[in-house]
Scaffold this motif. Structure first.
Motif, PDB file in Angstrom:
ATOM      1  N   TYR A   1       0.709  -0.950   0.054  1.00 48.08           N
ATOM      2  CA  TYR A   1      -0.136   0.039   0.148  1.00 48.08           C
ATOM      3  C   TYR A   1       0.996   1.161  -0.200  1.00 48.08           C
ATOM      4  O   TYR A   1       1.831   1.081   0.598  1.00 48.08           O
ATOM      5  CB  TYR A   1      -0.896   0.082   1.159  1.00 48.08           C
ATOM      6  N   GLY A   2       0.456   2.390  -0.655  1.00 48.24           N
ATOM      7  CA  GLY A   2       1.143   3.633  -0.764  1.00 48.24           C
ATOM      8  C   GLY A   2       0.854   4.562   0.438  1.00 48.24           C
ATOM      9  O   GLY A   2      -0.245   5.241   0.276  1.00 48.24           O
ATOM     10  N   GLU A   3       1.419   4.212   1.445  1.00 50.08           N
ATOM     11  CA  GLU A   3       1.000   5.168   2.953  1.00 50.08           C
ATOM     12  C   GLU A   3       1.218   6.469   2.645  1.00 50.08           C
ATOM     13  O   GLU A   3       2.397   7.066   2.220  1.00 50.08           O
ATOM     14  CB  GLU A   3       1.621   4.831   3.964  1.00 50.08           C
ATOM     15  N   ALA A   4       0.033   7.437   2.604  1.00 51.22           N
ATOM     16  CA  ALA A   4       0.090   8.843   2.548  1.00 51.22           C
ATOM     17  C   ALA A   4       0.504   9.352   1.267  1.00 51.22           C
ATOM     18  O   ALA A   4       0.918  10.620   0.973  1.00 51.22           O
ATOM     19  CB  ALA A   4       0.782   9.355   3.628  1.00 51.22           C
ATOM     20  N   TYR A   5       0.422   8.508   0.104  1.00 53.66           N
ATOM     21  CA  TYR A   5       0.910   9.042  -1.145  1.00 53.66           C
ATOM     22  C   TYR A   5       0.185   8.446  -2.220  1.00 53.66           C
ATOM     23  O   TYR A   5       0.269   9.057  -3.383  1.00 53.66           O
ATOM     24  CB  TYR A   5       2.500   8.953  -1.441  1.00 53.66           C
ATOM     25  N   SER A   6      -0.557   7.275  -2.354  1.00 50.57           N
ATOM     26  CA  SER A   6      -1.309   6.919  -3.380  1.00 50.57           C
ATOM     27  C   SER A   6      -2.299   5.893  -3.210  1.00 50.57           C
ATOM     28  O   SER A   6      -2.783   5.590  -4.193  1.00 50.57           O
ATOM     29  CB  SER A   6      -0.354   6.288  -4.503  1.00 50.57           C
ATOM     30  N   GLY A   7      -2.421   5.355  -1.905  1.00 50.88           N
ATOM     31  CA  GLY A   7      -3.196   3.978  -1.921  1.00 50.88           C
ATOM     32  C   GLY A   7      -2.629   2.756  -2.552  1.00 50.88           C
ATOM     33  O   GLY A   7      -1.450   2.715  -2.553  1.00 50.88           O
ATOM     34  N   TRP A   8      -3.596   1.859  -2.924  1.00 53.89           N
ATOM     35  CA  TRP A   8      -2.752   0.331  -3.295  1.00 53.89           C
ATOM     36  C   TRP A   8      -1.923   0.631  -4.490  1.00 53.89           C
ATOM     37  O   TRP A   8      -2.005   0.974  -5.359  1.00 53.89           O
ATOM     38  CB  TRP A   8      -3.872  -0.704  -3.680  1.00 53.89           C
TER      39      TRP A   8
END
Length: 518
Positions: free
Chosen positions: A425-432
């Motif tokens: 998951y892209g934490e605090a920048y993009s989502g999955w």
């Protein structure tokens, strides 16, 4: 008409089931194999036995039955007689595993047994009533316990080839044997290079003296992540994938550790295991016969050998992929030294050698982050959690001027099954970042690899833009993500406690270690 069995008739029926003895219609050993075995036999023992030794050779199977078993039984019997090291009793009678019967043996050799080897196979199931089957299962469990108690009390145990493909439901058996089978990427017709890890070891030197490695054709196993561990076992031989034939299927161990032979102490007893033994020709190979002999004499107590686990030693011939010298522990088991909390008000503490994170109401996501940053690496840890979404950040950053100071970067998901544990998951920048969770197909977007409310073993391999994750030995994610890598080529490791609607939900981490890849 309703018919019921009297207690006496039922007892007789169950007694008949409990006296069941396995029988097998193995082909006789081919004449050419008999001749080859006799020509290859060593004529002396590795060391002179301290007393007349008696060993049991047992090869019952409830699963796959190797065609080489009959060849192996003959070879092991002749090996003892020719060398004078032991007398072999070749029998598949379960009665030999009663406590008094086991006392007659200095060691037990399990020659390629499979599955629950004191049980009938699945095809024979219909011959027994539910009551009879239950009694057979109870007997199986009791006899396995008898064997383990025998070893704990000072007996010897030798496992050959498929001895690790047995008793999966009996955890203590797997721990005593040292590992569980997880496939054979290198099949029986492949030539492989086997590395001798310590040429001075007492079990190795009399057999492989002066050899750093050797080539052989045989089926090579890989082992599940647990219970196999160099923290527990003294590994003596391992396969070198780079100098072996290309495997039929991709090997599954991210650490590249394909052990072939090991020893360990179990209680007062001694355990020797070797996975070599699939092909008939192994049992007429002079080097392999001496290999078996050294292991058997170790098990009987005649050949003294060090069982200090490999991870506690510097092994002379161990490549970085298989050793422990490049691994660094990220958690000392006592303090949170080397870690700093970022964001949120969830709590982190050390309890009984475990990092415990606990949710707090109205807290945003919290992260316990390493003070050091990492680029390419291999990361391992164990995790157990309640019904809370969580994850482990990798290559992550925290900047007060970016994203409101929120920790950013790729996150490897932790959550109950069925779910997305192990996906990225892209934490605090993009989502999955992993494509699977975006699928509308529930067979694609969720899995059950994560064991709820139990300890789970994670392995993460991050090299360049590629991130791979394994949970409990199963590959979950294999993501090539140049976009994320460009933004996050290096950063912290972070243990997340997600924001939660319920307070005091806990997530626990232990055995956290990392190996930097340069």
């Amino acid at each position: 008409m309703n018919i019921s069995l009297s207690p006496l008739l039922l007892a007789c029926s169950l007694s008949a089931a409990s006296s069941w003895v396995p029988t097998f219609n193995d082909k006789p050993v081919a004449p050419q194999h008999v001749t080859a075995i006799e020509a290859a036999l060593p004529q002396t023992a590795i060391v002179a036995p301290k007393a007349a030794r008696r060993v049991l050779v047992f090869s019952a199977t409830a699963g796959y039955r190797h065609r080489s078993i009959s060849t192996g039984k003959l070879a092991l019997a002749k090996l003892g007689a020719a060398s004078g090291a032991y007398e072999a009793v070749v029998s598949d009678d379960p009665a030999n595993f009663e406590p008094e019967a086991l006392k007659a043996f200095d060691a037990v050799i399990l020659l390629s047994p499979t599955q629950d080897f004191f049980m009938p196979n699945k095809k024979q199931r219909k011959k027994f009533s539910d009551e009879e089957w239950a009694e057979l299962q109870a007997r199986h469990n009791r006899l396995v316990d008898n064997l383990l108690a025998y070893v704990e009390q000072g007996g010897g145990l030798v496992g050959i080839h498929a001895a690790t493909d047995s008793c999966y439901g009996h955890k203590a058996y797997g721990e005593a044997m040292g590992g569980y089978f997880s496939g054979h990427p290198w099949t029986a017709n492949m030539n492989v290079t086997i590395v001798v890890e310590d040429g001075e070891h007492a079990i190795i030197k009399p057999v492989f003296e002066g050899m750093k490695d050797f080539r052989i054709m045989d089926e090579i196993y890989q082992f599940k992540p647990e219970p196999y561990s160099r923290e527990k076992l003294r590994v003596l031989l391992h396969l070198d994938p780079e100098r072996s034939d290309k495997p039929k299927r991709a090997p599954a161990r991210a650490d590249g550790d394909y052990a072939v032979c090991w020893v360990q102490s179990v209680g007062k007893g001694r355990v020797f295991y070797t996975s070599l033994g699939h092909n008939h020709e192994i049992y007429s190979n002079p080097l392999m016969l001496k290999h078996y002999l050294a292991g058997i004499q170790f098990a009987t107590g005649d050949l003294k050998a060090d069982t200090t686990p490999s991870a506690k030693l510097e092994m002379p011939n161990v490549a970085p992929c298989c050793g422990s010298d490049e691994w660094q522990s990220l958690f000392d088991g006592k303090t949170l030294n080397g870690w700093t909390q970022n964001n949120g008000t969830a709590t982190y503490e050390v309890r009984d050698g475990v990092i415990v994170g606990r949710s707090v109401l109205k807290s945003p996501n919290s992260f316990l982050c390493t003070d050091k940053t990492y680029g390419d690496f291999e990361l391992e840890f164990e995790v157990k959690c309640g019904a809370i979404n969580s994850g482990v950040q990798i290559r992550s950053l925290q900047d007060d001027d970016i994203a409101k100071g929120h920790v950013q970067g790729p996150q490897v998901e932790i959550e109950h099954s069925p779910g997305q544990a192990g996906y990225i998951y892209g934490e605090a920048y993009s989502g999955w970042r992993s494509p699977e969770p975006k699928s509308k197909d529930p067979k694609v977007n969720a899995h059950r690899v994560f064991k709820n409310d139990e300890w789970n073993h994670y392995r993460i391999l991050a090299t360049g833009a590629r991130i791979q994750t394994w949970i409990n030995g199963e590959l979950v994610a294999d993501l090539n993500d140049p976009e994320s890598y460009q933004q996050f080529p290096r950063g912290m490791i972070g243990l997340q406690v997600h924001s939660h609607k319920v307070a005091d939900v806990e997530i626990e981490w232990r055995n956290i270690r990392i190996r930097e890849i340069k």
